[in-house]
Design a protein around this motif. Sequence first.
Motif, PDB file in Angstrom:
ATOM      1  N   ILE A 189       0.862  -1.181   0.000  1.00  0.00           N
ATOM      2  CA  ILE A 189       0.000   0.000   0.000  1.00  0.00           C
ATOM      3  C   ILE A 189       0.904   1.238   0.000  1.00  0.00           C
ATOM      4  CG2 ILE A 189      -1.826   1.277   1.211  1.00  0.00           C
ATOM      5  CD1 ILE A 189      -2.747  -1.269   2.466  1.00  0.00           C
ATOM      6  N   LEU A 190       0.575   2.209  -0.805  1.00  0.00           N
ATOM      7  CA  LEU A 190       1.390   3.424  -0.947  1.00  0.00           C
ATOM      8  C   LEU A 190       2.851   3.086  -1.243  1.00  0.00           C
ATOM      9  CD1 LEU A 190      -0.002   5.705   1.938  1.00  0.00           C
ATOM     10  CD2 LEU A 190      -0.720   5.587  -0.457  1.00  0.00           C
ATOM     11  N   TYR A 200      -8.777  -1.866   7.450  1.00  0.00           N
ATOM     12  CA  TYR A 200      -9.485  -0.593   7.401  1.00  0.00           C
ATOM     13  C   TYR A 200     -10.533  -0.584   8.510  1.00  0.00           C
ATOM     14  CZ  TYR A 200      -7.261   0.001   2.883  1.00  0.00           C
ATOM     15  OH  TYR A 200      -6.326   0.136   1.888  1.00  0.00           O
ATOM     16  N   SER A 214      -7.790   6.732   6.646  1.00  0.00           N
ATOM     17  CA  SER A 214      -8.365   6.413   5.335  1.00  0.00           C
ATOM     18  C   SER A 214      -7.539   5.378   4.582  1.00  0.00           C
ATOM     19  CB  SER A 214      -8.493   7.688   4.487  1.00  0.00           C
ATOM     20  OG  SER A 214      -7.238   8.342   4.368  1.00  0.00           O
ATOM     21  N   ASN A 215      -6.245   5.267   4.928  1.00  0.00           N
ATOM     22  CA  ASN A 215      -5.395   4.242   4.320  1.00  0.00           C
ATOM     23  C   ASN A 215      -5.218   3.029   5.227  1.00  0.00           C
ATOM     24  OD1 ASN A 215      -4.709   5.470   1.773  1.00  0.00           O
ATOM     25  ND2 ASN A 215      -3.532   6.973   2.953  1.00  0.00           N
ATOM     26  N   THR A 275      -1.977   4.502  12.416  1.00  0.00           N
ATOM     27  CA  THR A 275      -2.362   4.594  11.003  1.00  0.00           C
ATOM     28  C   THR A 275      -1.253   4.023  10.128  1.00  0.00           C
ATOM     29  OG1 THR A 275      -1.381   6.787  10.690  1.00  0.00           O
ATOM     30  CG2 THR A 275      -3.664   6.692  11.485  1.00  0.00           C
ATOM     31  N   GLU A 277       0.224   5.584   7.779  1.00  0.00           N
ATOM     32  CA  GLU A 277       1.259   6.610   7.647  1.00  0.00           C
ATOM     33  C   GLU A 277       2.220   6.587   8.840  1.00  0.00           C
ATOM     34  OE1 GLU A 277      -2.078   7.615   5.021  1.00  0.00           O
ATOM     35  OE2 GLU A 277      -1.928   6.986   7.110  1.00  0.00           O
TER      36      GLU A 277
END
Length: 436
Positions: A189-190, A200, A214-215, A275, A277
């Motif tokens: 992811i990303l 999620y 959101s990710n 998260t 991130e």
Amino acid sequence: MIDLNKIKNCSNIRIKLSEESFDHYLLNVGEYFTALEKDISKIKPSETMDVIAALVSFREYFYSESEWERLTLQSLDVLRKGLNKSFFYDTAIFYGMAHVAYSVYALSSQVPKIKPFLQGINDVLLNKLSDCLKSADKEEFYTTGNYEVIKGLSGPFRYLLDNTDDNQMNEMTKQVINVFIKRSKDITILDHKITGWHYYPSSMEKRYMAEDASNGCINYGVSHGMGGPLAVLSMAYHKGFDAEGLKDAIDGLISEYMNAVYYANDIAYWPGRITLEQHIGQEKSPDTPNAMSWCYGSVGILRVLYMAGVFMSNDRVKQFALDELLKIAKLDLPSYLLSQPIVCHGYVGTAIILSLMYIDTGREEFKLKAAEMVESGTAFNIERFFENAHHIAASNNTETLATTHDHLEGFNGIIHSTLSIMKCIPSENEKRLLML
């Protein structure tokens, strides 16, 4: 109803409290069963499992066997009506069919004539698990937190592991293992390769999150995170299950925890739920002390790592968990950052883990801290328990979850777990919590 002198003179008490704290505990036990007598005609189906579990553990202390039978039969009647009305619609180990199964399983050990009833419950649980796994061939099945303990698959997985001598249970165990192995595979992811245990959050979970996820997120907790899969998969491996990829899945989970640990004042912590991130370093992750609870704290996580070390014959992980728990056992109570006596995120839940470590290792540090924590919990009678819970909820602008008859967040869990701690005799509740 309860002969408090029988408890006071019980020869099986191994973790002793001060005389004052023990007297407070006895009064709390008497108060709880008086409340149960008053509430029994209006008890909810969702409360019956924890009531039955407490009745099983306190049976020997009743003045009258007929009183115990009456309360137990009334609880079973409410439970049966709930089953007939499909009240328990999912497989969950908390308030679902696996919860029902564990409570009746415990009762059947004392009352063998209800084993046909237990078999019927097991059949319902297996059918619901089969229905749940029908979606396991779809990609979206692996994007939610459905592997967790409270409402996900890790809870019923634990119950299956206690019943693998039954062919159907054994086959279902294999199916869940394969689903978890598939879930454990890394994803991207990303442009970052991350653990497949990423998920999620649901709309309900988002309501309690300050961060935008959101990710998706990574959850290190035991109650809602990767601690559940690590516990049950390592137990399955220890019991002889040898599916391809099982050991790799366990080793991957251990690595996730060992890579995420951070230290504050030489005490090990984990970041809880973060998260994506934060996980990949684009945003700052938590790095300060957090509550030493079962659900999300270091004590619960380290207990799972200790068990995984034992089950996998991984001396490095076992010793790491033991060393860190010993340091935690030497902290003063305020350093635990706990404000309630409950099981989920309170003193009693942490005390259970420390008492289990005492049983496993014989280390006095665990015994002494468990006793100190239990003593702090005995100061709460039912009235003070609710006052404290409402005060905390008001301070945090949240709704209180405190109840009288719930094990996880209620008064039931305090008095029941305290008995297990003092006697060093775990109950099915500790299995549900993946503490053993």
